[in-house]
Scaffold this motif. Sequence first.
Motif, PDB file in Angstrom:
ATOM      1  N   GLY A 154      52.317  40.406  32.382  1.00 24.84           N
ATOM      2  CA  GLY A 154      52.820  39.046  32.283  1.00 24.84           C
ATOM      3  C   GLY A 154      53.104  38.432  33.643  1.00 24.84           C
ATOM      4  O   GLY A 154      53.838  37.453  33.753  1.00 24.84           O
ATOM      5  N   HIS A 155      52.531  38.989  34.680  1.00 21.87           N
ATOM      6  CA  HIS A 155      52.786  38.565  36.057  1.00 21.87           C
ATOM      7  C   HIS A 155      52.226  37.155  36.304  1.00 21.87           C
ATOM      8  O   HIS A 155      51.202  36.788  35.738  1.00 21.87           O
ATOM      9  CB  HIS A 155      52.113  39.570  36.996  1.00 21.87           C
ATOM     10  N   PRO A 156      52.906  36.374  37.141  1.00 22.68           N
ATOM     11  CA  PRO A 156      52.375  35.034  37.451  1.00 22.68           C
ATOM     12  C   PRO A 156      50.942  35.066  37.993  1.00 22.68           C
ATOM     13  O   PRO A 156      50.154  34.158  37.708  1.00 22.68           O
ATOM     14  CB  PRO A 156      53.348  34.509  38.508  1.00 22.68           C
ATOM     15  N   ALA A 157      50.589  36.098  38.763  1.00 20.65           N
ATOM     16  CA  ALA A 157      49.217  36.190  39.267  1.00 20.65           C
ATOM     17  C   ALA A 157      48.229  36.386  38.118  1.00 20.65           C
ATOM     18  O   ALA A 157      47.118  35.839  38.130  1.00 20.65           O
ATOM     19  CB  ALA A 157      49.091  37.337  40.276  1.00 20.65           C
ATOM     20  N   THR A 158      48.639  37.143  37.118  1.00 21.46           N
ATOM     21  CA  THR A 158      47.786  37.354  35.952  1.00 21.46           C
ATOM     22  C   THR A 158      47.621  36.050  35.176  1.00 21.46           C
ATOM     23  O   THR A 158      46.526  35.720  34.701  1.00 21.46           O
ATOM     24  CB  THR A 158      48.389  38.444  35.055  1.00 21.46           C
ATOM     25  N   ARG A 159      48.716  35.302  35.077  1.00 17.93           N
ATOM     26  CA  ARG A 159      48.636  34.016  34.383  1.00 17.93           C
ATOM     27  C   ARG A 159      47.688  33.064  35.111  1.00 17.93           C
ATOM     28  O   ARG A 159      46.858  32.389  34.486  1.00 17.93           O
ATOM     29  CB  ARG A 159      50.034  33.389  34.255  1.00 17.93           C
ATOM     30  N   LEU A 160      47.785  33.009  36.440  1.00 14.35           N
ATOM     31  CA  LEU A 160      46.877  32.149  37.213  1.00 14.35           C
ATOM     32  C   LEU A 160      45.428  32.562  37.001  1.00 14.35           C
ATOM     33  O   LEU A 160      44.540  31.716  36.835  1.00 14.35           O
ATOM     34  CB  LEU A 160      47.219  32.219  38.701  1.00 14.35           C
ATOM     35  N   ALA A 161      45.188  33.875  37.036  1.00 18.18           N
ATOM     36  CA  ALA A 161      43.814  34.346  36.829  1.00 18.18           C
ATOM     37  C   ALA A 161      43.330  33.970  35.432  1.00 18.18           C
ATOM     38  O   ALA A 161      42.203  33.503  35.249  1.00 18.18           O
ATOM     39  CB  ALA A 161      43.744  35.858  37.042  1.00 18.18           C
ATOM     40  N   ALA A 162      44.205  34.155  34.438  1.00 14.53           N
ATOM     41  CA  ALA A 162      43.827  33.841  33.056  1.00 14.53           C
ATOM     42  C   ALA A 162      43.533  32.354  32.899  1.00 14.53           C
ATOM     43  O   ALA A 162      42.565  31.956  32.242  1.00 14.53           O
ATOM     44  CB  ALA A 162      44.935  34.278  32.100  1.00 14.53           C
ATOM     45  N   GLU A 163      44.364  31.515  33.524  1.00  8.75           N
ATOM     46  CA  GLU A 163      44.137  30.073  33.404  1.00  8.75           C
ATOM     47  C   GLU A 163      42.799  29.689  34.024  1.00  8.75           C
ATOM     48  O   GLU A 163      42.072  28.847  33.496  1.00  8.75           O
ATOM     49  CB  GLU A 163      45.294  29.303  34.054  1.00  8.75           C
ATOM     50  N   GLU A 164      42.468  30.338  35.147  1.00  2.00           N
ATOM     51  CA  GLU A 164      41.190  30.008  35.791  1.00  2.00           C
ATOM     52  C   GLU A 164      40.007  30.513  34.960  1.00  2.00           C
ATOM     53  O   GLU A 164      39.055  29.786  34.702  1.00  2.00           O
ATOM     54  CB  GLU A 164      41.146  30.609  37.200  1.00  2.00           C
ATOM     55  N   TYR A 165      40.088  31.768  34.538  1.00  2.00           N
ATOM     56  CA  TYR A 165      38.971  32.332  33.768  1.00  2.00           C
ATOM     57  C   TYR A 165      38.757  31.595  32.446  1.00  2.00           C
ATOM     58  O   TYR A 165      37.638  31.425  31.987  1.00  2.00           O
ATOM     59  CB  TYR A 165      39.231  33.805  33.469  1.00  2.00           C
ATOM     60  N   LEU A 166      39.867  31.204  31.807  1.00  2.00           N
ATOM     61  CA  LEU A 166      39.765  30.666  30.454  1.00  2.00           C
ATOM     62  C   LEU A 166      39.556  29.156  30.430  1.00  2.00           C
ATOM     63  O   LEU A 166      39.398  28.578  29.349  1.00  2.00           O
ATOM     64  CB  LEU A 166      41.014  31.043  29.642  1.00  2.00           C
TER      65      LEU A 166
END
Lengths: 270, 270
Positions: free
Chosen positions: A158-170
């Motif tokens: 649930g890390h902010p970096a993971t969220r940023l990556a998810a937002e970009e990929y998705l």
Amino acid sequence: MNHDGPIGIFDSGIGGLTVVRAIHTALPDEATIYLGDTARVPYGPKSPATVQRYATEILAWLLAQRVKAVVVACNTATAHALDLLREQAPVPVIGVIDPGARAAAAATRNGGIGVIGTAGTVASGAYRRALLALRPELRVIEQACPLFVPLVEEGWFGHPATRLAAEEYLAAVRLGDVDTLVLGCTHYPLLAPLLAEVMGPDVTLIDSARETALELTAVLDRAGLRAPAGGGTPRHRWAATDDVERFAMVGSVFTGEALASVELVDLTHE
Amino acid sequence: MNHDGPIGIFDSGIGGLTVVRAIHTALPDEATIYLGDTARVPYGPKSPATVQRYATEILAWLLAQRVKAVVVACNTATAHALDLLREQAPVPVIGVIDPGARAAAAATRNGGIGVIGTAGTVASGAYRRALLALRPELRVIEQACPLFVPLVEEGWFGHPATRLAAEEYLAAVRLGDVDTLVLGCTHYPLLAPLLAEVMGPDVTLIDSARETALELTAVLDRAGLRAPAGGGTPRHRWAATDDVERFAMVGSVFTGEALASVELVDLTHE
């Protein structure tokens, strides 16, 4: 019929443990043996011929352990090697792609399905083919998410970096008007809460691990291979081709249980 | 003396290409041959014995190409296998750890040195040992940054997710009052601008790739092995053990030049 044999499950590394967890939930009386090919992880960037060679070596090892069924708990190996393994194996072989594709095709209402996976899985087009074979009118948007595996292995669910990556990929998937998202990599169920948030409440997430466990249940039932209930606590074996300490450590995150002893297996005979 | 042989350089994958780039800059008259063991990347999580076996196979292949010197452009392979390779090779063998350590020990003013690398490099303690052998009074803070390699390979050099990861990984290093940071992984020079920002202007970044190229220059000079200047444009060969297309694509990011043809090498003879 060999009711007594364990179910053999393999993956390039530890991701397939999400499938093991789902199998333990769905089939609590079945013994299992898991092999993670941690010496040669990841399979994603490797060529189909290389992945086929690895999968053939692993199948031979699992059969030597007298498994009654084999689950290819790795999207890349399923994409490249499932047909080959089915030709070679005298027991049922189940991959992770068809179960997820069937569940997605049944779940979608608007016909738009997103599929996320490793670069290798997406490049193989295996989910697209499986989905279109079921329902040719489906719209399929595929997206490689190469950073999700290392982010999961770092424990940054649930890390902010993971969220940023998810937002970009998705981003492209979200623009594609999909109502169903297939988690086409065995690591991704651990990101499900974050991915659900990023995709929003109108999108159904399809967990390939869970769908594969349900498919395995059906296959065992059809073949009359289910272990009898009430036979006591089944034995679960864990094996890896390298660094069993790291396997045990990261693996406990995936299975939600402490992995007892992890066996070291040498597939290369060198 | 074999002035005409190329310099052999290897890495587990493509990261070592930052070392090649530095060698081409420092030694423009030298021919090079680079082998990326992309079939077995990454080495970081693998056991020392496995990495030693891989490195030995690669050394044999490079010697068969008649190299006049070998650069181990991989921190993990240097940490686990440099001594072994030096025993086996009839030519000079240079690793990436000692040059970086020497530059860091010379650069620090307050005696505090941070070292970042893969989990394998940090767990090996190789930089700490090399630094303390040079100056026992140094304070060394090591930090594994497992996500940096996939972030670099995704091309996210300045991405907000990369910045968040860097801020998290470097938090403890920044608290440790260091004035020098060793980029202890061949991928990391591509993150140098971001890392410099996160660490601030008072911290000197040590680029192991550049330091290794300078060390190679000195070794060739001492051994009388430098190629004569003005001999025309030297030949550069590229080889990988799997997926040469991806190697060429990602490799061009690392070297800043288009990689002509990439040879496919099978080290396993299977």
